[in-house]
Every structure is written in structure tokens, then in C-alpha cells.
Design a protein around this motif. Structure first.
Motif, PDB file in Angstrom:
ATOM      1  N   THR A 184      -9.533 170.501   2.281  1.00  0.00           N
ATOM      2  CA  THR A 184      -9.874 169.208   2.876  1.00  0.00           C
ATOM      3  C   THR A 184     -11.346 168.913   2.608  1.00  0.00           C
ATOM      4  N   ALA A 185     -11.729 167.680   2.827  1.00  0.00           N
ATOM      5  CA  ALA A 185     -13.135 167.267   2.692  1.00  0.00           C
ATOM      6  C   ALA A 185     -13.498 166.420   3.908  1.00  0.00           C
ATOM      7  N   THR A 186     -14.730 166.544   4.342  1.00  0.00           N
ATOM      8  CA  THR A 186     -15.218 165.790   5.489  1.00  0.00           C
ATOM      9  C   THR A 186     -16.577 165.192   5.162  1.00  0.00           C
ATOM     10  N   SER A 187     -16.730 163.914   5.449  1.00  0.00           N
ATOM     11  CA  SER A 187     -18.013 163.243   5.273  1.00  0.00           C
ATOM     12  C   SER A 187     -18.629 163.022   6.644  1.00  0.00           C
ATOM     13  N   VAL A 201     -20.154 174.136   3.255  1.00  0.00           N
ATOM     14  CA  VAL A 201     -21.049 173.083   3.726  1.00  0.00           C
ATOM     15  C   VAL A 201     -22.038 172.725   2.616  1.00  0.00           C
ATOM     16  N   VAL A 202     -22.104 171.436   2.308  1.00  0.00           N
ATOM     17  CA  VAL A 202     -23.023 170.941   1.276  1.00  0.00           C
ATOM     18  C   VAL A 202     -23.899 169.864   1.904  1.00  0.00           C
ATOM     19  N   SER A 220      -8.050 164.675   2.340  1.00  0.00           N
ATOM     20  CA  SER A 220      -7.762 165.732   1.370  1.00  0.00           C
ATOM     21  C   SER A 220      -8.680 165.564   0.164  1.00  0.00           C
ATOM     22  N   LEU A 221      -9.139 166.663  -0.397  1.00  0.00           N
ATOM     23  CA  LEU A 221      -9.985 166.591  -1.591  1.00  0.00           C
ATOM     24  C   LEU A 221      -9.215 165.980  -2.753  1.00  0.00           C
ATOM     25  N   ASN A 249      -5.662 180.585   2.305  1.00  0.00           N
ATOM     26  CA  ASN A 249      -6.682 180.024   1.405  1.00  0.00           C
ATOM     27  C   ASN A 249      -7.212 178.667   1.868  1.00  0.00           C
ATOM     28  N   LEU A 250      -6.796 178.221   3.048  1.00  0.00           N
ATOM     29  CA  LEU A 250      -7.274 176.943   3.569  1.00  0.00           C
ATOM     30  C   LEU A 250      -8.793 176.927   3.648  1.00  0.00           C
ATOM     31  N   GLN A 251      -9.389 175.861   3.152  1.00  0.00           N
ATOM     32  CA  GLN A 251     -10.846 175.718   3.201  1.00  0.00           C
ATOM     33  C   GLN A 251     -11.215 174.261   3.433  1.00  0.00           C
ATOM     34  N   HIS A 252     -12.395 174.055   4.010  1.00  0.00           N
ATOM     35  CA  HIS A 252     -12.859 172.714   4.363  1.00  0.00           C
ATOM     36  C   HIS A 252     -14.230 172.469   3.726  1.00  0.00           C
ATOM     37  N   LEU A 253     -14.287 171.496   2.845  1.00  0.00           N
ATOM     38  CA  LEU A 253     -15.554 171.091   2.244  1.00  0.00           C
ATOM     39  C   LEU A 253     -16.208 170.061   3.160  1.00  0.00           C
ATOM     40  N   VAL A 254     -17.403 170.348   3.644  1.00  0.00           N
ATOM     41  CA  VAL A 254     -18.116 169.464   4.569  1.00  0.00           C
ATOM     42  C   VAL A 254     -19.365 168.935   3.882  1.00  0.00           C
TER      43      VAL A 254
END
Length: 566
Positions: free
Chosen positions: A233-236, A159-160, A312-313, A124-129
């Protein structure tokens, strides 16, 4: 008071833009702490005036009273700067060696799956970008998103794209992006950040846009039932960011294997080789310097993240997202995380190069204007963050506040500004009035030789910085982030830029001194985040006419007619 919800739009508009933040994420607690008629007694950034206009240039003031002390102090400043640059070079070489060693490794197969919980997290690992933009050309934006679509873990990416409300043709751009990338990721959304959504004191720019966009993204994840903080996770990042293909694969591995995954921030080495070889010498010098400082100072000494970073989110939510009253989203995020954790935030390196765009323009005047404006903005941003840090000092652990404040002042108050140092004592002094004898010719000559020796040593360190730039280009070519040879420079250009490296840093120091004076006089009025021009970074820049035409065709093929959207 909660922020106003976005106005109701036609149904086709709602299909283009992600919903505004709702529920608990539509309330910015930082706004509710703002007092009416707030009066600031002391702006702590004024301390930079003392440090940079009195302490560093002290030999200039003290020479008329004590020339021997002035000479010793001037040499101390020069050699201290050379020593710190040497430390930076050694740490940068160490980081470069690590990247070269692991550049071809895979990480998905290293994620542990021994227990039921480990398998659940891995599956279920996901990355919010989050990629925030304003007026950037579509070619630049698409080149950055293409690097996300090329990720080995693209199926895990949400991706947002956060566009400002004032973006020209914002609805058309959003529709084109969604049409082109809707099926490239796990999810793809575009938000539209309304002006002053977080209140009247909101500053336009990356920080306020990121605050809105991240809250909107979390709202949407919650609505989908995908808000699992244990594996997100989250990435800016910016619209001129080009990621290595295994960036998020490595991030996922580190996130699921680090015992402190929810208490750290990840930073990849940034290289500004986005047509950097076509930029003027002062732009290239600052780009090479910033890349080295990232590897040698910011990451190993946990000073702050820059431009493109991951976390991390869970930590993002605990830190109350981003502070919309400030412009430097990367530095201010480090401080809000420190408040949430009550300790220093450790910065871990993602051993993958990431390309970020340097300042650029379409003419020599625009090149200099953009370089000057952004150099000024970086310094003003650091000054306002320092004020925020001191004001909030009671919210930090005492030892964390002391250690972070020390390194912050060393980096932003000395390392970035020490190039304007005095390398020798003046020969003519007020000896008759003060009773102090001036240095004789032999002593003055010795002081000058020792001073210029520190400058010569600095130039040797600059050679290492240029070597790191060349090695960074090799990694970029190897990972196919840029075509082979696209960022190469000739021997003559390297020689010229190396000779002009120190004058370029002196120019940067002069701009920084001016910015410190400016923010001291005008205060918060000059704190803003004017977006950098990206016209000089268009995908067609430096390409052949055939390659440029291919890019334009690819962008135009994503166009959607207004009637079709309706």
C-alpha cells in the motif's frame, strides 16, 4: 522527454538522500502530452462565476422583477443548505459511532492466512508512507514521524520523507532525520525534490513533490527487489500528521480482505485538534467544519480524499503517480485514478482518527493571514481541478463523469459557499415599472421568519459539529495521540465559538468568492501551493517549559556534525 537526473553529489550526500527516479519512473507521461504554445480557449472554472454570482444569489437580481419568486427561491437556498448540513451531521454521527465501536480492536490477527497465497501476502505486506515537507519546524516533523514509529505495524513501514530542494539546511535536516529514524522502520529514506524536475510548468508544492518522491521510492523498492504490487500500500501525508497507533494495522487488514483493494482509496477521519483550542474563533470554526464535512460529505459520497489518504501502490502506478502541473494533490489524485479505472473511485473509511494541523501563526495577524491565504488557496485549487476535470471528461466513463461532476459542483460550488444567502425579499421594488407588486408587510415578515428559521436549524446542526469535535478529542486521548486534556475547551469558549460559527463560515465564503474572482481574472498565474506556516504548531506550543525542553533535547540529540557525515 524524460526529466533530468539529479546532479552527481559527493558520496556522503548520496548516503543522505534517496536516489532520484530512474528508468521508466523517471519519465512523466503527462509532460510528454504538453503541446508547444498551448492555447486555452475556455477556462472551465469560469462556470463557477455563473453558479456562485448568479444562481445562488438569484433573489438579489430577480427581486426587482418578481418579489414572490425571489422570496421562495431565497428560502429554498437557505433550507436546502440546512438540509444538506443535517445529512452531513447524521452521516458524521454514524461514522463517529463506528470509530467508538472498533477503537480497541486489533486487526493483525484478523488477516486471513488459510492458503499459501494468503500467508505469503500477510507475511510480505508492506506500507510505503510518503511525507512531503518544505520549511516546517523539525519539532513538527519529528512529532509526526514519531506517530509512525509508534505504529503497531511499524516493522512493515517504508517511510520516505520528501523535502524540497529549497528547504533551508536541507542536508542537515535530512541527516538528522536519518540518524534518528533509520532503525525505526523497515526502511527509511529522504529525498530532495529539484525545482521544476517535471518541466517548466511544474507547480511548486505537494503535488510535484509527491510526484518526484513517490517515483523515487518506487525506484528504490525495485532496486531492492521489494516491489511487490500485490501486497504494497501507499500513503500520502503531511508533516503535521499524527496517526492513531493501529492505522496501518487496519489499513493492512482492509487491503488484504477487500475484493476491490486495487480500485479504492482509503481516507481516515481528519481532526484538526493540533492546539486547535489555542487558535482564534474563525480558525477553530473552519477546523471543526472541515472535520465534519470529511465524515459527512467527502467520504460517504466519494467526492475526494483530503491531505492524508492511502491507496494501493498498483493504483498509484496505473494513475501515473501525481500530476505536477496542479497544486491540490488529494483532489487531482482522485481524478487521475478515475481515468485509470474508467469509473468512480470509491473512498473507504479507516475507522481511526488522524490529527492534521490547522492554519496557524505566532501572532493574531499571522493567524488571520495564514487562515485567509490557505482558504484562498483551497478555493483556487478546487477551481483549477474543476477545469482539469472538464478538459479530461472524455477520459472518464460517462456515468462516472456525470455523477462526480454533480457532487463536485454541489460541494465546492454550493455547500462551501451557500452561507451568503438572502433570507428575505426586499420591500422596495420596481413594481411600478414591471407591473409586479411588492410583498406586503405580513408576507415580508413571514419570509424573514422562515429564512431565519433555517439559520436557527443550522445552529442546531452546529451543536452536533461541536459534539463531534468533543467526541473526536475523547478518541484522541483514549489512543494517547495527545495528552489527556490537551485539547479541552471551556464552556465559555465553546459558547463563543458556537455563536461565531456562522459568521466564520460567512467570512470563509467571502474569501472563497474573492478567490473565484481572482482565478477568473488571472487564471493559472495564481495557481500555486504556498506551504502553510507551521510555526504555531511546534511541539513546545502549549507545553510546560520542562516538556518543551525535553522535546528540544530529543531533537538536538539527533544532530550529526558535518565532519562525521563526510
Amino acid at each position: 522527454m524524460a526529466q533530468p537526473q539529479a546532479q552527481k553529489q559527493p558520496s556522503w550526500w548520496q548516503r543522505i538522500f534517496t536516489t532520484a527516479p530512474r528508468g521508466q519512473y523517471a519519465v512523466d507521461e503527462k509532460q510528454q502530452n504538453v503541446k508547444e504554445k498551448e492555447f486555452i480557449i475556455m477556462r472551465w472554472n469560469l462556470l463557477f462565476l455563473v453558479f456562485d454570482f448568479i444562481i445562488i444569489p438569484l433573489p438579489l437580481w430577480i427581486d426587482i422583477f418578481c418579489p414572490i419568486f425571489a422570496a421562495i427561491y431565497g428560502l429554498f437556498v437557505g433550507w436546502l443548505g440546512a438540509f444538506l448540513l443535517t445529512v452531513c451531521a447524521l452521516r458524521s454521527l454514524q461514522a463517529n459511532f463506528l470509530m467508538k465501536r472498533v477503537v480497541d480492536e486489533t486487526w493483525e490477527d484478523k488477516i486471513p492466512r488459510n492458503t499459501e497465497e494468503e500467508r505469503r501476502l500477510a507475511d510480505n505486506l508492506q506500507h510505503l508512507v510518503m511525507m512531503c515537507g518544505y520549511k516546517e519546524p523539525m519539532e513538527v516533523i519529528c512529532q509526526s514521524i514519531d506517530s509512525l514509529a509508534a505504529q503497531t505495524a511499524a516493522h512493515r513501514l517504508i517511510v520516505v520523507i520528501g523535502l524540497e530542494e529549497g528547504t533551508p539546511d536541507v542536508a542537515e535536516k535530512a541527516a538528522r532525520l536519518k540518524e534518528r529514524y533509520a532503525r525505526s522502520f523497515k526502511r527509511f529514506h529522504v529525498t530532495k525534490h529539484p525545482k521544476q524536475w517535471a518541466g517548466g510548468r511544474e507547480i511548486r508544492g505537494k503535488c510535484s513533490n509527491a510526484n518526484y518522491t513517490m517515483r523515487a521510492a518506487v525506484t528504490r523498492l525495485e532496486e531492492y527487489g521489494d516491489l511487490d504490487l500485490s501486497c504494497t500500500t501507499a500513503t500520502s501525508c503531511d508533516t503535521d500528521s499524527i496517526f492513531a497507533p493501529r492505522y496501518f494495522e487496519n489499513l493492512g487488514y482492509q487491503f488484504l480482505t477487500s475484493p476491490k483493494a486495487k480500485e479504492v482509496v482509503w481516507q481516515a477521519p481528519l481532526y484538526y485538534n493540533h492546539f486547535l483550542n489555542e487558535r482564534p474563533f474563525y480558525v477553530r470554526a473552519i477546523g471543526i467544519m472541515r472535520a465534519a464535512y470529511m465524515l459527512g460529505f467527502l467520504i460517504p459520497f466519494n467526492i475526494n480524499t483530503m491531505s492524508i489518504f492511502s491507496f494501493s501502490l498498483d493504483l498509484c502506478i496505473k494513475g501515473e503517480f501525481f500530476h505536477a502541473h496542479y497544486q491540490m494533490d488529494d483532489i487531482i489524485y482522485t481524478l487521475t485514478c478515475m481515468q485509470a479505472l474508467q469509473k468512480r473511485v470509491e473512498i473507504l473509511m479507516i475507522p481511526m482518527p488522524v490529527i492534521s494541523g490547522p492554519t496557524s501563526g505566532t501572532s493574531q495577524w499571522e493567524e488571520f493571514s495564514e487562515w485567509f491565504r490557505q482558504s484562498e488557496r483551497w478555493t483556487i485549487g478546487a477551481c483549477e481541478v474543476f477545469h482539469y476535470f472538464v478538459v479530461k471528461r472524455r477520459r472518464y466513463n460517462c456515468s462516472a463523469a456525470l455523477s462526480y461532476g454533480t457532487w463536485f459542483v454541489i460541494y465546492y460550488g454550493f455547500i462551501l459557499l451557500h452561507q451568503l444567502r438572502l433570507n428575505h425579499a426586499k420591500h422596495d421594488t420596481m413594481g411600478q415599472m414591471t407591473g409586479q407588486l411588492p410583498l406586503d408587510d405580513a408576507a415580508n415578515t413571514g419570509v424573514m421568519i422562515a429564512g431565519f428559521s433555517s439559520l436557527a436549524w443550522t445552529y442546531l446542526v452546529f451543536l452536533i459539529f461541536f459534539y463531534l469535535d468533543r467526541e473526536g478529542c475523547k478518541l484522541i486521548y483514549h489512543l494517547k495521540m495527545k495528552p489527556q486534556g490537551a485539547e479541552d475547551t471551556s464552556f465559555c469558549q465553546n459558547l463563543k465559538d458556537w455563536i461565531l460559527m456562522w459568521p466564520s463560515l460567512v467570512m470563509y465564503s467571502m474569501v472563497s468568492y474573492w478567490a473565484i474572482l481572482k482565478v477568473a481574472v488571472y487564471g493559472k498565474k495564481v495557481c500555486g501551493h504556498d506551504p502553510s506556516s507551521k510555526e504555531g504548531l511546534k511541539a513546545g506550543q502549549g507545553m510546560t517549559s520542562e516538556e518543551s525542553a525535553e522535546v528540544s533535547t530529543a531533537i538536538d540529540s539527533a544532530d550529526i556534525s558535518e565532519a562525521g557525515r563526510a
